[in-house]
Every structure is written in C-alpha cells, then in structure tokens.
Design an enzyme around this catalytic site. Structure first.
Site, PDB file in Angstrom:
ATOM      1  N   CYS A   1     -10.308  -9.471  -2.083  1.00  0.00           N
ATOM      2  CA  CYS A   1      -8.851  -9.365  -2.140  1.00  0.00           C
ATOM      3  C   CYS A   1      -8.406  -9.064  -3.562  1.00  0.00           C
ATOM      4  CB  CYS A   1      -8.191 -10.672  -1.669  1.00  0.00           C
ATOM      5  SG  CYS A   1      -8.453 -11.035   0.070  1.00  0.00           S
TER       6      CYS A   1
ATOM      7  N   ASN B   1       0.836  -1.198   0.000  1.00  0.00           N
ATOM      8  CA  ASN B   1       0.000   0.000   0.000  1.00  0.00           C
ATOM      9  C   ASN B   1       0.873   1.251   0.000  1.00  0.00           C
ATOM     10  OD1 ASN B   1       0.172   1.085   3.015  1.00  0.00           O
ATOM     11  ND2 ASN B   1      -0.030  -1.150   3.122  1.00  0.00           N
TER      12      ASN B   1
ATOM     13  N   CYS C   1       8.667  11.850  -5.322  1.00  0.00           N
ATOM     14  CA  CYS C   1       9.000  12.681  -6.488  1.00  0.00           C
ATOM     15  C   CYS C   1       8.019  12.449  -7.631  1.00  0.00           C
ATOM     16  CB  CYS C   1      10.421  12.362  -6.969  1.00  0.00           C
ATOM     17  SG  CYS C   1      11.742  13.130  -6.008  1.00  0.00           S
TER      18      CYS C   1
END
Length: 323
Positions: free
Chosen positions: A136, A70, A115
C-alpha cells in the site's frame, strides 16, 4: 478517513461508513451514499445520473469534491463535470504521504484535469504499473488532515463567496511550503469539451453585456470608495485618526503625539483638587496615580534619596529592617 475508520465499521464500504459518521455529526443534513466503480461504463452512467437533475438534464449540485486516489477516477470526474459544466475541486496526497494539493476546476475558466496531466501520465507510463502487488502507499494522517482542511476551507470560500478561492494550493510537509498558482486552461487540451468550454467562456466575458456589467460594478465600487471613512470616526473617547499620506503629515502626527505626551507629563506633575482629573484630558479619563492633596514637601521627604552606600551595605540595611 480517521473519523469513520473504526473497528465497529469493519465490513462497511467507505461511502456507507462516511455517511453514517457524518449523520452523527449533523443529523439535520440528508446524506446519500453510493458505492460504485466510476471508471467502468456502468459506473460512469450511475455517477453522472446521481448528480444530474432529471427534469433539466443539468447538474443539481453546487460543487463536487474529489478525494479519489487514481488517475482513471479523476479523468471520469473531469469528463462528467465537463459534460455538465459543473465546478469541482480535486485533491490528493503523494505516494510518500508527505505532500499534497487541492485544485479548483471551473470548466472553460481554469485548466481541466486533462489540460495539464500528471508527469507520469504525460510521460506515457501506465499508472497501474507503479503500484507493487500487496504494497500500500504510505499513509500519514497529519498530511491527509491538512489537505482535507485546505479542501474544506476552499469549499466554504467558494460556496459562501468570501475571501480568495485558491485555484491551486499545494503543501510540502518536509519544508512547510505552500505553493499556490493559477493554472490557465490549455487551448490545445486533448478533451474537446474543455476546448469548447473555453471558447464559450471567452464569448461570455467579452460580450457587450459582460463589459457593461463590469463597468457598472466598477462605478459602484468607486462610489463606495469615496464614502469610506475611518471606522467609528465619531467616538466618546476623543480618539482621532490621522492620515499618513506623506512624510510631512507623518511628522505632523509625531509632533502632535510629542506635544500630547508633554502635556500629559505636565498635567501629571500638577496638583488638582478633583482627585487626579485634569482639564486637558477627555471626560471620563484620569491619571492612574492622582497627586491631589499631597503636599510637595511630604513628597520630597518620602522620596528615595541618592546614597553612596554599596550594594552589600544596602543589603545589610534591608536585613536589619526585617529583624
């Protein structure tokens, strides 16, 4: 995942199961497992402290490998590595499990994770809203295995200093496509530590000491290049390496090959009392079909003669010989 996700490991944390499986593979390596949520304040401090040398306050590891799933966890790792000036490699597999990537992040030298944020994050969408309750993401062990292999290979090249370390390498299984690129740091990155690291890196590479070291390395490389010759230039088989710098030399090489072939053919047709050896060949080499001791008339008598017989007639002749 496949190496430690076994029925006997039910109830274990992923970290503990992975540490146990890795210890069985190589018991000589000391492995420490930590189970924590690094996206919390407490977890952030625990994670940072686990990779920090208490005596110096600097990182005590050579490289950090990220295999989290994540954005929040990746941002946490990115922040810790910026604070410690620690190199790390990020990796991930797409939601549909048919593509993935690895990325090497060197603070100040390459783009940090903030960035160039993922499109979803850059668009202002909350990543958590994309996940459906009780559903899932797709899982394809082959894709995960390929990405894991790419990550480990890149790690070996980085730590052992061989080959070219990929700054970004992707994989698309649907088209067997492996895109690669260099992602430069963003001078307007939202993370001030990244901007500071960029400035410090530019100062280092543009310092007089860095220029002197680069010039010295170039001189050493140029001197070494002058002394580089053909591998095994001297050998017992008389093999010579011909240059191919121009068409003239290429033609000369082909001419030499032609003359050598003609000499070999001529030598093959000659009789020699040494059992097939010929003076034109280097010592230790001989023709595979020696002709020494065989009379030319005998060769002529045993040779296959031209015939006007048809294929059927020749077949009948062979059948007659077998009766």
């Amino acid at each position: 995942m496949a190496s430690f996700s076994r029925p006997k490991n039910c109830g274990m944390t992923k970290a503990h199961a992975a540490a146990q499986a890795s210890s069985h593979i190589n018991p000589d390596v000391e492995i420490r497992s930590y189970t924590m949520n690094i996206t919390t304040v407490t977890g952030f401090d625990q994670f940072k402290s686990s990779v920090t040398d208490p005596a110096t306050g600097k990182s005590r590891v050579d490289l950090i490998l990220s295999c989290v799933d994540n954005y929040e966890a990746r941002i946490t790792i990115n922040q810790v590595c910026l604070e410690l000036q620690q190199a790390w490699m990020e990796s991930g597999v797409s939601e549909d499990a048919v593509s993935g990537h690895i990325q090497t992040i060197l603070p100040g030298q390459t783009a940090c994770f903030q960035c160039v944020p993922p499109l979803v994050v850059a668009s202002g969408i909350d990543e958590r809203t994309l996940k459906r309750e009780g559903v899932c993401a797709a899982s394809l062990p082959t894709t995960m295995g390929i990405i894991a292999g790419m990550l480990v290979q890149n790690t070996l090249k980085y730590l052992l200093q061989f080959g070219s370390v990929s700054h970004y390498l992707g994989y698309n299984s649907l088209k067997d496509f492996f895109p690669t690129m260099d992602i430069k740091p963003n001078t307007t990155c939202s993370n001030s530590l990244c901007v500071q690291a960029q400035q410090e890196y530019q100062e280092r590479i543009n310092s007089p000491e860095a220029h002197a070291a680069a010039a010295a390395a170039a001189d050493v490389a140029a001197a070494a290049a002058k002394h580089v010759g053909p591998l095994h230039e001297d050998n017992e088989w008389g093999i010579e390496v011909m240059t191919d710098d121009s068409n003239g030399s290429s033609n000369a090489t082909r001419g030499t090959e032609s003359s050598d072939a003609a000499a070999a053919n001529a030598a093959f047709g000659s009789n020699d009392s040494a059992g097939g050896n010929d003076a034109s060949l280097p010592e230790g080499l001989m023709f595979s079909l020696p002709t020494a001791g065989v009379d030319a008339d005998v060769l002529q008598q045993e040779a296959v003669q031209p015939t006007a017989a048809s294929l059927d007639e020749l077949t009948d002749m062979l059948s007659g010989l077998s009766k």
